[in-house]
Write a protein that holds these residues in place. Structure first.
Motif, PDB file in Angstrom:
ATOM      1  N   VAL A  45       0.841  -1.204   0.000  1.00 34.24           N
ATOM      2  CA  VAL A  45       0.000   0.000   0.000  1.00 34.24           C
ATOM      3  C   VAL A  45       0.877   1.256   0.000  1.00 34.24           C
ATOM      4  CG1 VAL A  45      -1.731   1.326   1.273  1.00 34.24           C
ATOM      5  CG2 VAL A  45      -1.937  -1.176   1.126  1.00 34.24           C
ATOM      6  N   ARG A 102      -6.473   6.345  -3.496  1.00 31.65           N
ATOM      7  CA  ARG A 102      -7.651   5.616  -3.000  1.00 31.65           C
ATOM      8  C   ARG A 102      -7.318   4.138  -3.151  1.00 31.65           C
ATOM      9  NH1 ARG A 102     -13.626   6.025  -5.539  1.00 31.65           N
ATOM     10  NH2 ARG A 102     -14.783   5.083  -3.803  1.00 31.65           N
ATOM     11  N   VAL A 103      -7.411   3.407  -2.050  1.00 32.74           N
ATOM     12  CA  VAL A 103      -6.940   2.019  -2.013  1.00 32.74           C
ATOM     13  C   VAL A 103      -8.027   1.125  -1.418  1.00 32.74           C
ATOM     14  CG1 VAL A 103      -5.141   0.454  -1.160  1.00 32.74           C
ATOM     15  CG2 VAL A 103      -4.597   2.871  -1.537  1.00 32.74           C
ATOM     16  N   GLU A 104      -8.367   0.043  -2.121  1.00 34.24           N
ATOM     17  CA  GLU A 104      -9.198  -0.980  -1.483  1.00 34.24           C
ATOM     18  C   GLU A 104      -8.210  -1.833  -0.697  1.00 34.24           C
ATOM     19  OE1 GLU A 104     -12.926  -2.898  -3.373  1.00 34.24           O
ATOM     20  OE2 GLU A 104     -11.351  -4.402  -3.496  1.00 34.24           O
ATOM     21  N   ALA A 105      -8.122  -1.553   0.601  1.00 35.17           N
ATOM     22  CA  ALA A 105      -6.993  -2.049   1.385  1.00 35.17           C
ATOM     23  C   ALA A 105      -7.227  -3.435   1.962  1.00 35.17           C
ATOM     24  CB  ALA A 105      -6.685  -1.060   2.511  1.00 35.17           C
ATOM     25  N   MET A 140      -4.979  -2.413   8.662  1.00 38.39           N
ATOM     26  CA  MET A 140      -5.534  -1.052   8.823  1.00 38.39           C
ATOM     27  C   MET A 140      -4.798  -0.286   9.922  1.00 38.39           C
ATOM     28  SD  MET A 140      -7.718  -0.250   6.547  1.00 38.39           S
ATOM     29  CE  MET A 140      -8.037   1.320   7.346  1.00 38.39           C
ATOM     30  N   LEU A 178      -1.389   1.014   8.583  1.00 40.30           N
ATOM     31  CA  LEU A 178      -1.321   1.929   7.435  1.00 40.30           C
ATOM     32  C   LEU A 178      -1.187   3.365   7.913  1.00 40.30           C
ATOM     33  CD1 LEU A 178      -4.044   0.521   4.988  1.00 40.30           C
ATOM     34  CD2 LEU A 178      -1.551   0.415   4.759  1.00 40.30           C
ATOM     35  N   ARG A 218      -1.847   7.186   7.995  1.00 42.22           N
ATOM     36  CA  ARG A 218      -3.013   7.959   7.574  1.00 42.22           C
ATOM     37  C   ARG A 218      -2.577   9.302   7.001  1.00 42.22           C
ATOM     38  NH1 ARG A 218      -7.869   5.557   8.706  1.00 42.22           N
ATOM     39  NH2 ARG A 218      -7.406   3.408   9.308  1.00 42.22           N
ATOM     40  N   ARG A 266      -7.481   7.724   0.794  1.00 42.84           N
ATOM     41  CA  ARG A 266      -8.649   7.063   1.390  1.00 42.84           C
ATOM     42  C   ARG A 266      -8.508   5.552   1.284  1.00 42.84           C
ATOM     43  NH1 ARG A 266     -12.590  10.013  -2.322  1.00 42.84           N
ATOM     44  NH2 ARG A 266     -14.072   8.351  -1.907  1.00 42.84           N
ATOM     45  N   TYR A 267      -8.792   4.876   2.391  1.00 43.62           N
ATOM     46  CA  TYR A 267      -8.746   3.416   2.425  1.00 43.62           C
ATOM     47  C   TYR A 267     -10.165   2.850   2.464  1.00 43.62           C
ATOM     48  CZ  TYR A 267      -3.895   4.243   3.709  1.00 43.62           C
ATOM     49  OH  TYR A 267      -2.581   4.673   3.726  1.00 43.62           O
ATOM     50  N   VAL A 311     -11.859   2.484   8.737  1.00 42.65           N
ATOM     51  CA  VAL A 311     -11.704   2.686   7.290  1.00 42.65           C
ATOM     52  C   VAL A 311     -12.302   4.039   6.900  1.00 42.65           C
ATOM     53  CG1 VAL A 311     -11.821   0.208   6.802  1.00 42.65           C
ATOM     54  CG2 VAL A 311     -13.909   1.584   6.701  1.00 42.65           C
ATOM     55  N   ASP A 312     -11.904   4.545   5.730  1.00 45.03           N
ATOM     56  CA  ASP A 312     -12.455   5.812   5.253  1.00 45.03           C
ATOM     57  C   ASP A 312     -13.773   5.618   4.512  1.00 45.03           C
ATOM     58  OD1 ASP A 312     -10.256   7.627   6.046  1.00 45.03           O
ATOM     59  OD2 ASP A 312      -9.102   6.316   4.726  1.00 45.03           O
TER      60      ASP A 312
END
Lengths: 300, 300
Positions: free
Chosen positions: B34, B44-47, B66, B69, B71, B76-77, B95-96
């Motif tokens: 990431v 923007r990440v689908e984490a 999470m 990671l 911030r 945005r996660y 999460v965002d």
């Protein structure tokens, strides 16, 4: 999304597909490849090139391949030629048409066939004249029409200029080839419009490689720009011995899947071609880049 | 060829990319993935996904990922959730935004997440309501929006119907996902128009897999249809544990090359992403489907 209801796919696997492969297929296997492609619906095949066997060993048996191919009224075999010696051989071998390559960049032209673009245009003009006298259809491919592995991006104006000059000799068709797979759809649209403007009425054909995953998107762009003839190689094999890191053509089976899904008739069987692509991989001893054979059937 | 001058690319490699891989990456490697994607320009990440660890072992450390990671206000996660238990975890993990999957075919929906489409819509509505109360952005993905591995082609009318129903809960975004990579550009154009008609004003996002080499052409079709958010996974890794023969997402680096060539700004570095794709392959012990890293630099 407007496009022709039908397109012609030219199978270039036997020539552009195989030419870069180190494994030299026996003549009988090449003939089997062409026969199976024809069984799968292909009606126009770039079967061989008449180039020096030391330069492209895979094509050393071009005459033998041509002699062994079954002739049908509804199937046309193209022989690629780069010079008048090649034309002599193509005429003797009885091809249905010749295709001549003019490279749009001088550096790549010299490495590929020993000619600058200017010299290539001159060679093409002589070949076109002699082919016409012999009653043979002669088309021309503008290679490196998007980028050159040595010079980088080839300007669009350069393509207009080369197209205008090759058009003077009366080609049966002008092909734009993204030899090293660097083009993108907006360039396809733009360059096709430019070629049309300087060569009105000449049928256009496109030849895409999928080196950077833009090949199929480029094919769709060409179709929406009104092109109705596309090259592809079964299995997606291919490359160019004289262009570093050039990789495969768009795969005939994957292109057929795409066309089928969009309702564009090609007369091809994607299932038969996917099986043939897998067979080609077996012959070459490695997996092919085509994806349809790996994805397996979709119950769609 | 008309398209937006800028698009947002959502990096889904850490979730959709990794979830099908047998090699379970250590948490620190996922965080590195990431971080490097963000360094390459991703915003923007689908984490992670908050699913049962027995169902998707690769996602068992979602909370730990999470928590680790960094911030940033400009990144945005997204956490994927399939039920209210998943939402609870996503809320706790901070999460965002959450993304909820509603599968457009019953058979695949049952296998993927134990719900029919109707049940999936109901789950989505409850999650959307609770997310809104919690002040959390909630989007919805219509999965199998082109075809189902078990039922075949999913009719376009079905997508309109599902889109109309998921729109009632006020999604921040609706994504159309070609989960198994069977769609073609004309379908993309058609289905996007249908979704727009029933969900006017809702931002649309597209999620393509390149299983049959149509993914990049579909991406271009989505862009020309006005979509400005596309999913991609670095290296082109991906698949679905519950869909046979599903393969990778379109690759972030190859998509970036395509966008760069078309003059569409993404803020991403194709070179950095190509290096990251190669790194992902090293972590997984196999070559990745992305082609840019293999093609090498083009002096374009």
């Amino acid at each position: 999304m407007d496009m022709s209801p039908a397109v012609e796919v030219v199978e270039v696997g036997p020539r552009d597909g195989l030419q870069n492969e180190i494994v030299v297929l026996p003549t009988a296997r090449k003939v089997e490849l062409v026969n199976r492609a024809v069984e799968a619906g292909v009606r126009r095949v770039e079967a061989v090139s008449f180039v020096h066997p030391r330069r492209v060993p895979q094509m050393a048996d071009a005459e033998a391949v041509m002699a062994a191919l079954p002739r049908r009224d509804d199937v046309r075999y193209i022989g690629l030629v780069l010079n008048e010696r090649g034309l002599d051989r193509a005429l003797a071998a009885g091809v249905d048409e010749v295709n001549v390559v003019v490279v749009a960049s001088d550096t790549f032209g010299r490495r590929n066939q020993g000619t600058t673009t200017d010299e290539g245009v001159a060679v093409w003009s002589r070949i076109a004249g002699r082919a016409r006298e012999a009653g043979l259809r002669a088309g021309v491919t503008i290679a490196a029409a998007f980028g050159c592995p040595f010079e980088g991006t080839v300007p669009a104006e350069r393509i207009s200029e080369v197209a205008a000059r090759v058009a003077e000799a009366g080609p049966s068709e002008i092909a734009l080839a993204d030899t090293i797979g660097v083009g993108v759809p907006t360039q396809v649209t733009d360059r096709l419009a430019r070629v049309r403007a300087v060569a009105p009425g000449v049928p256009l054909r496109c030849h895409f490689h999928n080196t950077r995953n833009t090949g199929y998107a480029n094919a769709v762009a060409a179709l929406t720009a009104g092109v109705t003839t596309l090259d592809a190689s079964v299995g997606g094999i291919g490359g160019c011995p004289f262009a570093p890191a050039a990789t495969g053509n768009i795969a005939t089976e994957d292109l057929t899947y795409l066309l089928d899904g969009m309702g564009v008739a090609s007369g091809l069987s994607s299932e038969a071609l996917a099986r043939l692509g897998t067979w080609v991989g077996e012959q070459l001893g490695k997996p092919v880049p085509a994806l349809l054979g790996r994805a397996g059937p979709f119950p769609g």
